[in-house]
Scaffold this motif. Structure first.
Motif, PDB file in Angstrom:
ATOM      1  N   UNK A 198      -2.489  -8.956 -11.266  1.00  6.99           N
ATOM      2  CA  UNK A 198      -3.477  -9.567 -12.416  1.00  6.99           C
ATOM      3  C   UNK A 198      -4.912  -9.397 -11.421  1.00  6.99           C
ATOM      4  N   UNK A 199      -5.837  -8.723 -11.963  1.00  7.37           N
ATOM      5  CA  UNK A 199      -6.814  -8.359 -11.221  1.00  7.37           C
ATOM      6  C   UNK A 199      -6.693  -7.600  -9.881  1.00  7.37           C
ATOM      7  N   UNK A 200      -5.422  -6.732  -9.896  1.00  4.48           N
ATOM      8  CA  UNK A 200      -5.477  -5.910  -8.752  1.00  4.48           C
ATOM      9  C   UNK A 200      -4.479  -6.582  -7.851  1.00  4.48           C
ATOM     10  N   UNK A 201      -3.882  -7.881  -7.946  1.00  5.28           N
ATOM     11  CA  UNK A 201      -3.146  -8.548  -6.729  1.00  5.28           C
ATOM     12  C   UNK A 201      -1.553  -8.296  -7.412  1.00  5.28           C
ATOM     13  N   UNK A 202      -0.723  -8.187  -6.450  1.00  2.00           N
ATOM     14  CA  UNK A 202       0.643  -8.118  -6.645  1.00  2.00           C
ATOM     15  C   UNK A 202       1.388  -9.090  -5.673  1.00  2.00           C
ATOM     16  N   UNK A 203       1.929  -9.882  -6.397  1.00  2.00           N
ATOM     17  CA  UNK A 203       2.351 -11.148  -5.622  1.00  2.00           C
ATOM     18  C   UNK A 203       3.825 -11.284  -5.565  1.00  2.00           C
ATOM     19  N   UNK A 204       4.566 -12.032  -4.602  1.00  2.00           N
ATOM     20  CA  UNK A 204       6.073 -11.915  -4.469  1.00  2.00           C
ATOM     21  C   UNK A 204       6.560 -13.027  -5.326  1.00  2.00           C
ATOM     22  N   UNK A 205       7.604 -12.239  -6.077  1.00  2.00           N
ATOM     23  CA  UNK A 205       8.385 -13.042  -7.071  1.00  2.00           C
ATOM     24  C   UNK A 205       8.996 -14.408  -6.630  1.00  2.00           C
ATOM     25  N   UNK A 216       0.636   3.721   2.062  1.00  2.00           N
ATOM     26  CA  UNK A 216      -0.362   3.471   3.077  1.00  2.00           C
ATOM     27  C   UNK A 216      -1.475   3.090   2.347  1.00  2.00           C
ATOM     28  N   UNK A 217      -2.498   2.360   3.109  1.00  2.00           N
ATOM     29  CA  UNK A 217      -3.762   2.171   2.415  1.00  2.00           C
ATOM     30  C   UNK A 217      -4.736   3.314   1.954  1.00  2.00           C
ATOM     31  N   UNK A 218      -5.182   3.354   1.046  1.00  2.00           N
ATOM     32  CA  UNK A 218      -5.840   4.391   0.451  1.00  2.00           C
ATOM     33  C   UNK A 218      -4.944   5.245  -0.445  1.00  2.00           C
ATOM     34  N   UNK A 219      -3.491   5.340  -0.446  1.00  2.00           N
ATOM     35  CA  UNK A 219      -2.619   6.014  -1.398  1.00  2.00           C
ATOM     36  C   UNK A 219      -3.101   5.845  -2.942  1.00  2.00           C
ATOM     37  N   UNK A 220      -3.292   6.824  -3.565  1.00  2.00           N
ATOM     38  CA  UNK A 220      -3.372   7.013  -4.891  1.00  2.00           C
ATOM     39  C   UNK A 220      -1.960   6.930  -5.538  1.00  2.00           C
ATOM     40  N   UNK A 221      -1.708   6.180  -6.435  1.00  2.00           N
ATOM     41  CA  UNK A 221      -0.348   6.277  -7.163  1.00  2.00           C
ATOM     42  C   UNK A 221      -0.632   5.864  -8.732  1.00  2.00           C
ATOM     43  N   UNK A 222       0.529   6.294  -9.289  1.00  2.00           N
ATOM     44  CA  UNK A 222       0.618   6.172 -10.946  1.00  2.00           C
ATOM     45  C   UNK A 222       1.038   4.979 -11.257  1.00  2.00           C
ATOM     46  N   UNK A 243      -0.668  -0.144 -12.645  1.00  2.00           N
ATOM     47  CA  UNK A 243      -1.207   0.948 -13.343  1.00  2.00           C
ATOM     48  C   UNK A 243      -1.643   2.094 -12.479  1.00  2.00           C
ATOM     49  N   UNK A 244      -2.287   2.982 -12.993  1.00  2.00           N
ATOM     50  CA  UNK A 244      -2.880   4.173 -12.106  1.00  2.00           C
ATOM     51  C   UNK A 244      -3.819   3.490 -11.212  1.00  2.00           C
ATOM     52  N   UNK A 245      -3.884   3.812 -10.058  1.00  2.00           N
ATOM     53  CA  UNK A 245      -5.043   3.140  -9.073  1.00  2.00           C
ATOM     54  C   UNK A 245      -4.778   3.757  -7.607  1.00  2.00           C
ATOM     55  N   UNK A 246      -5.239   2.814  -7.054  1.00  2.00           N
ATOM     56  CA  UNK A 246      -5.483   2.930  -5.410  1.00  2.00           C
ATOM     57  C   UNK A 246      -4.904   1.770  -4.631  1.00  2.00           C
ATOM     58  N   UNK A 247      -4.188   1.943  -3.641  1.00  2.00           N
ATOM     59  CA  UNK A 247      -3.539   0.883  -2.735  1.00  2.00           C
ATOM     60  C   UNK A 247      -4.821   0.733  -1.814  1.00  2.00           C
ATOM     61  N   UNK A 248      -5.491  -0.347  -1.762  1.00  2.00           N
ATOM     62  CA  UNK A 248      -6.499  -0.642  -0.991  1.00  2.00           C
ATOM     63  C   UNK A 248      -6.232  -1.327   0.304  1.00  2.00           C
ATOM     64  N   UNK A 249      -5.180  -2.064   0.353  1.00  2.00           N
ATOM     65  CA  UNK A 249      -4.852  -2.767   1.638  1.00  2.00           C
ATOM     66  C   UNK A 249      -3.269  -3.416   1.645  1.00  2.00           C
ATOM     67  N   UNK A 268      -6.445  -1.378  -6.574  1.00  2.00           N
ATOM     68  CA  UNK A 268      -7.827  -1.329  -7.325  1.00  2.00           C
ATOM     69  C   UNK A 268      -7.214  -0.230  -8.599  1.00  2.00           C
ATOM     70  N   UNK A 269      -7.187  -0.644  -9.790  1.00  2.00           N
ATOM     71  CA  UNK A 269      -6.934   0.118 -10.886  1.00  2.00           C
ATOM     72  C   UNK A 269      -8.055   1.183 -11.230  1.00  2.00           C
ATOM     73  N   UNK A 270      -7.329   2.166 -12.055  1.00  2.00           N
ATOM     74  CA  UNK A 270      -8.332   3.204 -12.372  1.00  2.00           C
ATOM     75  C   UNK A 270      -9.078   2.811 -13.589  1.00  2.00           C
TER      76      UNK A 270
END
Length: 270
Positions: A198-205, A216-222, A243-249, A268-270
């Motif tokens: 939600x809003x680029x956040x990924x949380x522990x279930x 790694x930080x900066x990785x582009x993923x699908x 979603x498709x985007x970039x892992x910023x941290x 950060x989603x594209x």
């Protein structure tokens, strides 16, 4: 009807409406309860403008969920878990098929989470050799319950509550003191391993430990790319890209413990 006869008739109407327990579809029972209790209805000030004149009283914001309703829902959940628990016919006293509160050299603490409208309600249940305690909304009370089908009674120390709880999937319909509240149980195991984004956040279930980080930080993923693996309750849970985007941290490394709901990565989603 006037005077005593009118008041008795209104009381009977309120009692009849409070006795309705309808689940599975929407009704206007709660509205009718408020209408019958209103001063305008009691004094027969009835015309086509009644609802508009009394809108604040007839359509109030949702009432907060009190300790009694939470306790009834908790008791119903625990009773359902007890009834669904598998018992080994060959060894009915096996400790592996009983999930009581007893722990060697200590007590047990469990956090339950319910959804109420747009709100999330957190409940903590602790148990030791002295008994159980229910903690909710900065209140703590001793907790004991007895359940006979949908009819439930809870003892909260100096307070007691009696009501009916009808369970529909993970929705707990609590009827107490003329009120109907629907609490949705948020089962962490039902969604274990799912991505929470939600809003680029990924949380522990749930609480656990990070055992692998695949990016790694900066990785582009699908979308769906595995990002991180947690171990919790002796199971592995893969956190994937929403979603498709970039892992910023990356906020946790391998071997670190994380709490339930903790943000694991910034995305950060594209």
């Amino acid at each position: 009807m006037w005077g005593k006869d009118r008041d008795e008739a209104l009381a009977r109407m309120r009692q009849a409406l409070a006795a309705y327990h309808v689940v599975g579809l929407s009704t206007n029972v709660a509205f009718l309860q408020r209408l019958v209790k209103s001063e305008a209805f009691r004094t027969a000030d009835l015309d086509t403008g009644l609802i508009e004149r009394n809108e604040a009283a007839l359509f109030p914001p949702p009432a907060p969920v009190g300790m009694e309703i939470i306790a009834l829902a908790t008791a119903a959940l625990l009773d359902r878990e007890t009834r669904e628990r598998r018992i080994d016919a060959a060894d009915q006293h096996s400790p592996w098929t009983h999930a009581g509160a007893w722990r060697l050299n200590g007590g047990a603490t469990r956090t339950l989470r319910f959804a109420y409208g747009s709100h999330t309600l957190d409940v903590t249940l602790t148990a030791n050799e002295r008994g159980s305690t229910l903690i909710y909304a900065d209140q703590a009370a001793p907790f004991r319950a007895s359940c006979q089908a949908d009819d439930i009674r809870v003892d909260l120390g100096t307070r007691r509550a009696h009501g009916q709880v009808h369970v529909e999937g993970d929705d707990f319909h609590v009827f107490n003191a003329g009120r109907h509240a629907v609490l949705g149980w948020l089962d962490p195991l039902a969604h274990a391993g799912e991505t929470e984004g939600e809003g680029g956040k990924l949380t522990a279930p749930m609480p656990g430990k990070v055992i692998a980080v695949m990016v790694e930080p900066g990785s582009t993923v699908t979308r769906g790319t595995p990002l991180l693996v947690m171990e919790a309750m002796k199971m592995e849970h893969t956190i994937s890209a929403p979603a498709d985007g970039v892992v910023s941290e990356i906020l946790y490394g391998v071997g670190e413990q994380v709490a339930e709901g903790a943000q694991l990565l910034a995305f950060e989603g594209k």
